[in-house]
Design a protein around this motif. Structure first.
Motif, PDB file in Angstrom:
ATOM      1  N   TYR A 136       5.671  12.370   6.369  1.00  0.00           N
ATOM      2  CA  TYR A 136       5.878  13.553   5.832  1.00  0.00           C
ATOM      3  C   TYR A 136       5.420  13.802   4.527  1.00  0.00           C
ATOM      4  N   LEU A 137       5.532  12.616   3.545  1.00  0.00           N
ATOM      5  CA  LEU A 137       4.966  12.811   2.200  1.00  0.00           C
ATOM      6  C   LEU A 137       3.342  12.804   2.212  1.00  0.00           C
ATOM      7  N   THR A 138       2.766  12.510   3.260  1.00  0.00           N
ATOM      8  CA  THR A 138       1.324  12.281   3.253  1.00  0.00           C
ATOM      9  C   THR A 138       0.737  13.399   4.271  1.00  0.00           C
ATOM     10  N   ASP A 139       1.639  14.490   4.713  1.00  0.00           N
ATOM     11  CA  ASP A 139       0.892  15.494   5.686  1.00  0.00           C
ATOM     12  C   ASP A 139      -0.247  16.312   4.987  1.00  0.00           C
ATOM     13  N   TRP A 140      -0.311  16.238   3.750  1.00  0.00           N
ATOM     14  CA  TRP A 140      -1.410  17.160   3.149  1.00  0.00           C
ATOM     15  C   TRP A 140      -3.090  16.416   3.291  1.00  0.00           C
ATOM     16  N   ALA A 141      -2.876  15.434   3.606  1.00  0.00           N
ATOM     17  CA  ALA A 141      -4.217  14.485   3.540  1.00  0.00           C
ATOM     18  C   ALA A 141      -5.072  14.772   4.924  1.00  0.00           C
ATOM     19  N   SER A 142      -6.326  14.599   4.586  1.00  0.00           N
ATOM     20  CA  SER A 142      -7.331  14.983   5.627  1.00  0.00           C
ATOM     21  C   SER A 142      -8.234  13.457   5.676  1.00  0.00           C
ATOM     22  N   PRO A 143      -8.987  13.406   6.752  1.00  0.00           N
ATOM     23  CA  PRO A 143     -10.024  12.090   6.790  1.00  0.00           C
ATOM     24  C   PRO A 143     -10.981  12.348   6.151  1.00  0.00           C
TER      25      PRO A 143
ATOM     26  N   LEU B  17       1.106  -1.091  -0.050  1.00  0.00           N
ATOM     27  CA  LEU B  17       0.063   0.027   0.130  1.00  0.00           C
ATOM     28  C   LEU B  17       0.755   1.230  -0.230  1.00  0.00           C
ATOM     29  N   ALA B  18       1.892   1.145   0.878  1.00  0.00           N
ATOM     30  CA  ALA B  18       2.710   2.473   0.838  1.00  0.00           C
ATOM     31  C   ALA B  18       3.490   2.588  -0.497  1.00  0.00           C
ATOM     32  N   ARG B  19       3.946   1.462  -0.994  1.00  0.00           N
ATOM     33  CA  ARG B  19       4.485   1.426  -2.398  1.00  0.00           C
ATOM     34  C   ARG B  19       3.787   2.058  -3.333  1.00  0.00           C
ATOM     35  N   LEU B  20       2.501   1.732  -3.440  1.00  0.00           N
ATOM     36  CA  LEU B  20       1.460   2.140  -4.292  1.00  0.00           C
ATOM     37  C   LEU B  20       1.479   3.855  -4.112  1.00  0.00           C
ATOM     38  N   TYR B  21       1.447   4.259  -3.085  1.00  0.00           N
ATOM     39  CA  TYR B  21       1.257   5.739  -2.769  1.00  0.00           C
ATOM     40  C   TYR B  21       2.595   6.655  -2.916  1.00  0.00           C
ATOM     41  N   LEU B  22       3.607   5.884  -2.756  1.00  0.00           N
ATOM     42  CA  LEU B  22       4.922   6.590  -2.917  1.00  0.00           C
ATOM     43  C   LEU B  22       5.240   6.601  -4.632  1.00  0.00           C
ATOM     44  N   VAL B  23       4.572   5.803  -5.387  1.00  0.00           N
ATOM     45  CA  VAL B  23       4.742   5.660  -6.875  1.00  0.00           C
ATOM     46  C   VAL B  23       3.859   7.012  -7.240  1.00  0.00           C
TER      47      VAL B  23
ATOM     48  N   THR C 187     -11.468  14.048   3.236  1.00  0.00           N
ATOM     49  CA  THR C 187     -11.563  14.191   1.726  1.00  0.00           C
ATOM     50  C   THR C 187     -10.401  13.142   0.991  1.00  0.00           C
ATOM     51  N   THR C 188      -9.486  12.645   1.888  1.00  0.00           N
ATOM     52  CA  THR C 188      -8.630  11.785   1.217  1.00  0.00           C
ATOM     53  C   THR C 188      -8.323  10.560   2.385  1.00  0.00           C
ATOM     54  N   PRO C 189      -9.264  10.028   2.760  1.00  0.00           N
ATOM     55  CA  PRO C 189      -9.224   9.031   3.916  1.00  0.00           C
ATOM     56  C   PRO C 189      -7.996   7.915   3.690  1.00  0.00           C
ATOM     57  N   VAL C 190      -7.781   7.216   2.561  1.00  0.00           N
ATOM     58  CA  VAL C 190      -6.884   6.335   2.712  1.00  0.00           C
ATOM     59  C   VAL C 190      -5.417   6.910   2.652  1.00  0.00           C
ATOM     60  N   THR C 191      -5.124   8.104   2.042  1.00  0.00           N
ATOM     61  CA  THR C 191      -3.759   8.600   2.504  1.00  0.00           C
ATOM     62  C   THR C 191      -3.581   9.085   3.835  1.00  0.00           C
ATOM     63  N   TRP C 192      -4.634   9.639   4.303  1.00  0.00           N
ATOM     64  CA  TRP C 192      -4.664   9.982   5.831  1.00  0.00           C
ATOM     65  C   TRP C 192      -4.488   8.661   6.666  1.00  0.00           C
ATOM     66  N   THR C 193      -5.005   7.608   6.311  1.00  0.00           N
ATOM     67  CA  THR C 193      -4.963   6.380   7.131  1.00  0.00           C
ATOM     68  C   THR C 193      -3.451   5.874   7.029  1.00  0.00           C
ATOM     69  N   ILE C 194      -2.698   6.075   5.956  1.00  0.00           N
ATOM     70  CA  ILE C 194      -1.408   5.584   5.800  1.00  0.00           C
ATOM     71  C   ILE C 194      -0.538   6.671   6.452  1.00  0.00           C
ATOM     72  N   ARG C 195      -0.763   7.862   6.643  1.00  0.00           N
ATOM     73  CA  ARG C 195       0.046   8.875   7.460  1.00  0.00           C
ATOM     74  C   ARG C 195      -0.195   8.328   8.829  1.00  0.00           C
ATOM     75  N   ASN C 196      -1.460   8.085   9.725  1.00  0.00           N
ATOM     76  CA  ASN C 196      -1.536   8.004  10.973  1.00  0.00           C
ATOM     77  C   ASN C 196      -0.911   6.602  11.229  1.00  0.00           C
ATOM     78  N   THR C 197      -1.181   5.587  10.459  1.00  0.00           N
ATOM     79  CA  THR C 197      -0.416   4.407  10.530  1.00  0.00           C
ATOM     80  C   THR C 197       1.066   4.486  10.660  1.00  0.00           C
TER      81      THR C 197
ATOM     82  N   LEU D 279      -2.210  -2.697   6.474  1.00  0.00           N
ATOM     83  CA  LEU D 279      -1.689  -1.642   7.270  1.00  0.00           C
ATOM     84  C   LEU D 279      -0.586  -1.931   8.228  1.00  0.00           C
ATOM     85  N   SER D 280      -0.696  -3.288   8.842  1.00  0.00           N
ATOM     86  CA  SER D 280       0.226  -3.665   9.828  1.00  0.00           C
ATOM     87  C   SER D 280       1.465  -3.701   9.515  1.00  0.00           C
TER      88      SER D 280
END
Length: 318
Positions: A258-265, A181-187, A267-277, A242-243
């Protein structure tokens, strides 16, 4: 870890994720607050990860402290250090260059207000303003060159090449230190900050961009299928996605955070969850309305691409 080892690690992280440099430039540029004759760094400049990345970019260790008092001599020093650092940063992306240009105009206007209120500082203000003016001309020229390049025929080629390069990196296993999941986001994030993102922002809602987005999705599906070694529509528990993020080394979790700090629960819940995880800021492994209890590779692609489009729609936002 000693200082030398830390610098090597940061260099390797920036080489692996070039968007770290561009994002740090934007954050540092926006960290200078200009309010009438009050110039100071915002709290975000004291973010430890941003500070370490920035020191790596500028090749010097800066001891920056937030300017909390209205001390005009200190304000001038603040602008002077800020300008020197920005000149060392060498921004490449359209996002970073646009932010620098905007902040330079704001800063020059703020300095003029300071000069009018405090005539005893006129000479110092004028000297700094001359430096700002020279750099502003250079930045404006770079932005003009960037826009000219976008308008040329090879802009689409640059975007296509960038898309291929990023997916080649994924296919070669250079992102395998991150879970899927992180791999996909980083791409997707790296594409957002580079030539691919520049092209898409310049031609948003055009058929060319639609084709590029479709190509991105197809490549993601193909690579996801290879990495999963099976059907990307197969449903599994969310904690299995997520684990592995929680289990990452601290420095890699900091990169993700750091790269996901723009997200909010909202409007962008999956990115936000990656950040919080990554930052372990809440009990994100418990099923909730923000992140579903079950998930699949296809869900990951669909959700992150939808959130990417929302992000892309706002010109020069990140």
């Amino acid at each position: 870890m000693n200082h030398g080892e830390n610098e090597i690690t940061l260099y390797e992280l920036r080489k692996q994720h070039p968007q770290l440099t561009e994002k740090a430039i934007v954050d540092y540029v926006n960290g200078l607050e200009v309010l009438d004759d009050h110039l100071r760094f915002r709290n975000q400049i004291n973010n430890s990860f941003l500070t370490r990345i920035w020191d790596s970019i500028t090749a010097r260790t800066a001891q920056r402290q937030q300017v909390i008092d209205i001390n005009f001599t200190t304000a001038l020093k603040t602008v002077s250090v800020w300008l020197q650092d920005i000149q060392l940063s060498q921004a490449d992306s359209d996002i970073a260059i646009a932010h620098i240009a905007k902040k330079l105009r704001e800063t020059r206007a703020g300095l003029m207000g300071l000069q009018q209120r405090h005539q005893e500082l006129a000479e110092k203000v004028e000297a700094i303003d001359q430096s700002l003016e020279i750099f502003q001309i250079q930045v404006d020229n770079r932005f003009t060159e960037l826009e000219s390049r976008i308008q040329q025929v090879d802009a689409r080629t640059l975007a296509s090449t960038h898309l291929e390069q990023v997916f080649d990196k994924w296919q070669a296993g250079r992102l395998n230190t991150y879970p899927l999941l992180a791999r996909l986001y980083l791409v997707i994030d790296e594409l957002h900050w580079g030539d691919f993102g520049t092209y898409c922002r310049s031609r948003w809602k055009s058929s060319e961009v639609d084709n590029f987005i479709e190509q991105l999705v197809n490549k993601a599906c193909s690579q996801m299928r290879q990495d999963l070694k099976g059907d990307i529509s197969e449903i599994t528990l969310s904690k299995e996605w997520l684990s592995p993020i929680i289990a990452l080394p601290k420095e890699l979790r900091e990169v993700l955070g750091y790269l996901t700090d723009w997200a909010s629960p909202q409007t962008t819940p999956v990115t936000w969850t990656i950040r919080n995880t990554a930052l372990a800021e809440s009990s994100v492994l418990t099923p909730n309305k923000i992140f579903p209890g079950v998930f699949s590779g296809q869900h990951a692609i669909n959700h992150l691409m939808y959130e990417h489009k929302r992000r892309m729609q706002i010109s020069y936002d990140y």
